[in-house]
Design an enzyme around this catalytic site. Structure first.
Site, PDB file in Angstrom:
ATOM      1  CE  LYS A  15     -17.313   3.029  31.602  1.00 18.68           C
ATOM      2  NZ  LYS A  15     -18.768   2.748  31.608  1.00 18.68           N
ATOM      3  NE  ARG A  91     -17.751  -4.323  27.379  1.00 18.32           N
ATOM      4  CZ  ARG A  91     -17.663  -3.323  26.520  1.00 18.32           C
ATOM      5  NH1 ARG A  91     -16.614  -2.516  26.546  1.00 18.32           N
ATOM      6  NH2 ARG A  91     -18.599  -3.129  25.623  1.00 18.32           N
ATOM      7  N   GLY A 208     -23.320   5.707  24.628  1.00 20.25           N
ATOM      8  CA  GLY A 208     -21.960   6.156  24.874  1.00 20.25           C
ATOM      9  C   GLY A 208     -21.235   6.210  23.551  1.00 20.25           C
ATOM     10  CG  MET A 282     -23.485  14.076  23.119  1.00 17.20           C
ATOM     11  SD  MET A 282     -24.202  14.466  21.484  1.00 17.20           S
ATOM     12  CE  MET A 282     -24.570  12.813  20.888  1.00 17.20           C
ATOM     13  NE  ARG A 283     -17.321  14.253  27.252  1.00 16.57           N
ATOM     14  CZ  ARG A 283     -16.412  13.501  27.854  1.00 16.57           C
ATOM     15  NH1 ARG A 283     -16.265  13.579  29.172  1.00 16.57           N
ATOM     16  NH2 ARG A 283     -15.647  12.675  27.163  1.00 16.57           N
ATOM     17  CB  ILE A 327     -24.364   9.858  25.553  1.00 17.32           C
ATOM     18  CG1 ILE A 327     -23.013  10.075  24.875  1.00 17.32           C
ATOM     19  CG2 ILE A 327     -25.405  10.792  24.960  1.00 17.32           C
ATOM     20  CD1 ILE A 327     -23.002   9.747  23.391  1.00 17.32           C
ATOM     21  CD  GLU A 377     -20.594  -1.756  31.007  1.00 17.79           C
ATOM     22  OE1 GLU A 377     -20.998  -2.207  29.909  1.00 17.79           O
ATOM     23  OE2 GLU A 377     -19.744  -0.861  31.098  1.00 17.79           O
TER      24      GLU A 377
END
Length: 390
Positions: A15, A91, A208, A282-283, A327, A377
């Site tokens: 990101k 991060r 996630g 998950m998708r 998610i 974040e």
């Protein structure tokens, strides 16, 4: 006008954001995501603050984080050549036992953070690679590290230690907790929008490709599902989550596996991918309709319920449950299954609100307020970078 770039590398994503500074506060200009890094369906996208699409492309050439980072920095410089980058916020997953707040990156601090790579091998090298790359691209900018572990430094000793001889605690074998930047944002958001809940007992589920949960009381971390490394707690996209240490001893001693093989198994071949034999996404699992995919989702949500009960016990009760992360923010099925049979804790979902991804998805009869709050974040990182720079 000064600008701030934020870089947030996950295990399969990157990101990024570009912020202008106005009255000492970051103001978002552009945010973006490189998703599914390393797959043939790697995707890079960026949007302006108003929601307009700046860039949207699927590419099979984004084979690793280095390529993703290079494309992101090139994109920002091409699209915003007038931006004067005064700071880059990074991060950094692991800050060790002493870093409880953001710090300015220096050669000494970078060497110290590199020594923590064995604690977070799936993240720390990518995080630090981003810092080195940004230093080359923006040599005059302040480089600021924001730690995922820092938010959890408020935990008590009993939540910080393992039942090992004391010398191991002294050498750094502790429960650090992770996803702290996300939890920091949710705590700050609740402080502004729901101060009564912020002052109360809240469990946040950051779900996630990496997944964890955190117990927060009065805005401070009380306990977390992740411990010494980002392997503990919930099953994740490719990580095992909680596992009996005896399994590892068995694999090493009886099956003759090398440490590197066990590491690869736990970090890259387990979790949703290992259980489903299909995907860590998950998708894809929700669409698959196979028994294995259904079992993987069921195990994931079962562990969420287990940890929810544990963290509620650590808090002495529960006032709010917050879902966040890719998610948590988007999968109505996961939220529904995670809250099944939790009426004893005071949770009752509004199925229509849940299906529409509403902010509040609990019913009027629910004693616990259940919410969906998109995490940010990047904003936390941008604010920290400005504070450290100033």
């Amino acid at each position: 006008m000064d600008h701030v770039v934020t870089l947030n590398a996950g295990s399969s994503s990157l990101k990024f954001g570009l912020f202008a500074t106005k009255a000492g506060e970051p103001c978002v200009i552009c945010t973006g995501l490189v998703d599914r890094i390393g797959s043939a369906e790697a995707h890079i996208s960026a949007r302006l603050s108003g929601g307009e699409t700046l860039f949207d492309e699927v590419s099979d050439s984004i084979r690793d984080h280095d390529i993703a980072l290079d494309q992101v920095l090139t994109l920002l410089q091409q699209e915003f050549p007038e931006a004067r980058i005064a700071a880059v916020g990074h991060r950094i997953v692991h800050g060790g036992p002493d870093n409880d707040r953001p710090v300015l990156l220096t050669p000494d601090s970078l060497r110290s953070l590199e020594s923590l790579a064995p604690f977070a091998p799936l993240h720390q090298p990518y995080n630090l690679a981003g810092a080195y790359a940004a230093m080359k691209r923006f040599p005059d900018a302040a480089q600021v590290a924001c730690f995922d572990t820092a938010f959890h430094r408020t935990q008590s000793w009993v939540n910080d230690t393992f039942a090992l001889p004391g010398e191991y605690y002294d050498m750094g074998v502790r429960r650090y907790g992770f996803h702290g930047l996300s939890y920091d944002y949710i705590a700050g958001h609740l402080q502004q929008t729901a101060p009564d809940l912020h002052a109360g007992r809240v469990v946040v589920a950051h779900l996630g490709n990496g997944a964890s949960m955190c117990a927060i009381k009065d805005g401070r971390s009380v306990g977390s599902t992740m411990g010494f490394s980002p392997l503990d707690g919930l099953p994740m996209g490719t990580r095992s989550g909680q596992i009996d240490p005896g399994v590892l001893l068995y694999l090493l001693e009886q099956k003759g596996m090398e440490a590197a093989e066990v590491s690869d198994l736990l970090y890259r071949k387990s979790g949703l991918l290992g259980l489903s034999g299909l995907s860590n996404d998950m998708r894809a699992l929700e669409k698959a309709g196979t028994t294995e995919a259904g079992n993987a989702i069921a195990y994931f949500t079962y562990r969420i319920r287990r940890e929810m009960g544990s963290l509620s016990a650590a808090l002495g009760g529960l006032d709010a449950l917050v879902f966040t992360g890719g998610i948590g923010e988007n999968s109505a099925l996961v939220r529904q299954q995670a809250c099944e049979e939790m009426g004893w804790l005071g949770i009752d979902l509004n199925s229509d609100a849940n299906q529409s991804n509403a902010t509040t998805i609990s019913s009027d009869m629910s004693r616990v307020q259940v919410m969906v709050i998109p995490t940010n974040e990047e904003l936390v990182i941008a604010r920290a970078a400005l504070n450290v720079m100033s």
